[in-house]
Write a protein that holds these residues in place. Structure first.
Motif, PDB file in Angstrom:
ATOM      1  N   MET A 145     -11.850  -1.923  -6.563  1.00 52.46           N
ATOM      2  CA  MET A 145     -11.182  -2.723  -7.569  1.00 52.46           C
ATOM      3  C   MET A 145      -9.742  -2.955  -7.124  1.00 52.46           C
ATOM      4  SD  MET A 145     -10.663  -2.133 -11.659  1.00 52.46           S
ATOM      5  CE  MET A 145     -12.365  -2.437 -12.001  1.00 52.46           C
ATOM      6  N   LYS A 146      -9.235  -4.134  -7.392  1.00 52.11           N
ATOM      7  CA  LYS A 146      -7.876  -4.484  -7.006  1.00 52.11           C
ATOM      8  C   LYS A 146      -6.880  -3.805  -7.944  1.00 52.11           C
ATOM      9  CE  LYS A 146      -9.510  -8.683  -4.990  1.00 52.11           C
ATOM     10  NZ  LYS A 146      -9.576 -10.134  -5.050  1.00 52.11           N
ATOM     11  N   LYS A 147      -5.734  -3.415  -7.355  1.00 49.96           N
ATOM     12  CA  LYS A 147      -4.748  -2.638  -8.093  1.00 49.96           C
ATOM     13  C   LYS A 147      -3.413  -3.379  -8.165  1.00 49.96           C
ATOM     14  CE  LYS A 147      -2.743   1.078  -6.225  1.00 49.96           C
ATOM     15  NZ  LYS A 147      -2.527   2.442  -5.729  1.00 49.96           N
ATOM     16  N   VAL A 148      -2.804  -3.324  -9.345  1.00 51.60           N
ATOM     17  CA  VAL A 148      -1.481  -3.887  -9.582  1.00 51.60           C
ATOM     18  C   VAL A 148      -0.597  -2.740 -10.047  1.00 51.60           C
ATOM     19  CG1 VAL A 148      -0.142  -5.483 -11.001  1.00 51.60           C
ATOM     20  CG2 VAL A 148      -2.445  -6.127 -10.241  1.00 51.60           C
ATOM     21  N   ILE A 149       0.624  -2.685  -9.521  1.00 50.07           N
ATOM     22  CA  ILE A 149       1.571  -1.626  -9.878  1.00 50.07           C
ATOM     23  C   ILE A 149       2.669  -2.195 -10.766  1.00 50.07           C
ATOM     24  CG2 ILE A 149       3.321  -0.040  -8.961  1.00 50.07           C
ATOM     25  CD1 ILE A 149       0.397   0.814  -8.467  1.00 50.07           C
ATOM     26  N   HIS A 168       2.637   3.844  -3.941  1.00 46.62           N
ATOM     27  CA  HIS A 168       1.577   3.205  -4.717  1.00 46.62           C
ATOM     28  C   HIS A 168       1.286   1.775  -4.258  1.00 46.62           C
ATOM     29  CE1 HIS A 168       0.895   6.332  -7.702  1.00 46.62           C
ATOM     30  NE2 HIS A 168       2.196   6.552  -7.673  1.00 46.62           N
ATOM     31  N   LEU A 169       2.239   1.133  -3.636  1.00 54.31           N
ATOM     32  CA  LEU A 169       2.036  -0.254  -3.199  1.00 54.31           C
ATOM     33  C   LEU A 169       1.186  -0.364  -1.937  1.00 54.31           C
ATOM     34  CD1 LEU A 169       5.483  -1.959  -3.858  1.00 54.31           C
ATOM     35  CD2 LEU A 169       3.357  -2.230  -5.129  1.00 54.31           C
ATOM     36  N   VAL A 170       0.922   0.750  -1.274  1.00 55.99           N
ATOM     37  CA  VAL A 170       0.151   0.731  -0.033  1.00 55.99           C
ATOM     38  C   VAL A 170      -1.179  -0.003  -0.199  1.00 55.99           C
ATOM     39  CG1 VAL A 170      -1.057   2.190   1.640  1.00 55.99           C
ATOM     40  CG2 VAL A 170       1.244   2.793   0.895  1.00 55.99           C
ATOM     41  N   ASP A 171      -1.866   0.214  -1.303  1.00 56.10           N
ATOM     42  CA  ASP A 171      -3.178  -0.435  -1.506  1.00 56.10           C
ATOM     43  C   ASP A 171      -3.175  -1.344  -2.740  1.00 56.10           C
ATOM     44  OD1 ASP A 171      -2.962   1.647  -3.287  1.00 56.10           O
ATOM     45  OD2 ASP A 171      -4.990   2.379  -3.011  1.00 56.10           O
ATOM     46  N   ALA A 172      -1.997  -1.834  -3.123  1.00 54.85           N
ATOM     47  CA  ALA A 172      -1.883  -2.729  -4.285  1.00 54.85           C
ATOM     48  C   ALA A 172      -1.845  -4.188  -3.826  1.00 54.85           C
ATOM     49  CB  ALA A 172      -0.626  -2.403  -5.074  1.00 54.85           C
ATOM     50  N   LYS A 218      14.817  -5.193  -2.533  1.00 57.03           N
ATOM     51  CA  LYS A 218      14.056  -4.858  -1.336  1.00 57.03           C
ATOM     52  C   LYS A 218      12.914  -5.851  -1.165  1.00 57.03           C
ATOM     53  CE  LYS A 218      11.337  -1.035   0.505  1.00 57.03           C
ATOM     54  NZ  LYS A 218      10.863   0.318   0.295  1.00 57.03           N
ATOM     55  N   GLU A 219      12.521  -6.096   0.081  1.00 55.71           N
ATOM     56  CA  GLU A 219      11.369  -6.949   0.380  1.00 55.71           C
ATOM     57  C   GLU A 219      10.095  -6.089   0.343  1.00 55.71           C
ATOM     58  OE1 GLU A 219      11.077 -10.311   1.662  1.00 55.71           O
ATOM     59  OE2 GLU A 219      13.121 -10.674   0.999  1.00 55.71           O
ATOM     60  N   TYR A 220       9.043  -6.661  -0.226  1.00 60.21           N
ATOM     61  CA  TYR A 220       7.759  -5.960  -0.278  1.00 60.21           C
ATOM     62  C   TYR A 220       6.682  -6.822   0.360  1.00 60.21           C
ATOM     63  CZ  TYR A 220       9.923  -2.661  -3.473  1.00 60.21           C
ATOM     64  OH  TYR A 220      10.739  -1.709  -4.029  1.00 60.21           O
ATOM     65  N   ASP A 221       5.602  -6.191   0.800  1.00 61.46           N
ATOM     66  CA  ASP A 221       4.500  -6.899   1.436  1.00 61.46           C
ATOM     67  C   ASP A 221       3.536  -7.521   0.430  1.00 61.46           C
ATOM     68  OD1 ASP A 221       5.454  -6.267   3.968  1.00 61.46           O
ATOM     69  OD2 ASP A 221       4.251  -4.444   4.105  1.00 61.46           O
ATOM     70  N   VAL A 222       3.800  -7.343  -0.844  1.00 61.84           N
ATOM     71  CA  VAL A 222       2.956  -7.912  -1.904  1.00 61.84           C
ATOM     72  C   VAL A 222       3.828  -8.798  -2.793  1.00 61.84           C
ATOM     73  CG1 VAL A 222       1.347  -5.952  -1.897  1.00 61.84           C
ATOM     74  CG2 VAL A 222       3.304  -5.961  -3.463  1.00 61.84           C
TER      75      VAL A 222
END
Length: 94
Positions: free
Chosen positions: A1-5, A46-50, A61-65
């Motif tokens: 399941m897809k995850k949102v933080i 937590h963003l690793v798999d979000a 900060k820049e994020y990959d998501v």
């Protein structure tokens, strides 16, 4: 399941409120994702798999998501726009 933080300073009050509302809105739209509230100190972990990050605070900060404006879900202002951005991010995630 897809995850949102969702994150705020402590991961308790504001982020929990937004996470609950976003979970409900996604369910109403038939979007299969889980929304989790966390504190700012643990966001990176937590963003690793979000597939998206809903922030209550200003982000420098820049994020990959994709980063979604969480204040919109608190106030209702631009909520539909941010919800559509979130749904697009979820749908585009692998």
């Amino acid at each position: 399941m897809k995850k949102v933080i969702v994150a705020c300073g402590s991961g308790v009050a504001t982020s929990q409120t937004v996470a609950s509302k976003v979970n409900r809105l996604l369910k109403e739209k038939g979007v299969d994702a889980v929304v989790e509230a966390v504190d700012l100190k643990s966001v990176d972990r937590h963003l690793v798999d979000a597939c998206a990050y809903i922030t209550i605070t200003k982000v420098s900060k820049e994020y990959d998501v994709p980063v979604i404006n969480g204040i919109a879900f608190l106030t209702g202002m631009n909520q539909n726009k941010e919800l559509e951005r979130l749904i697009e991010a979820i749908n585009q995630a692998k």
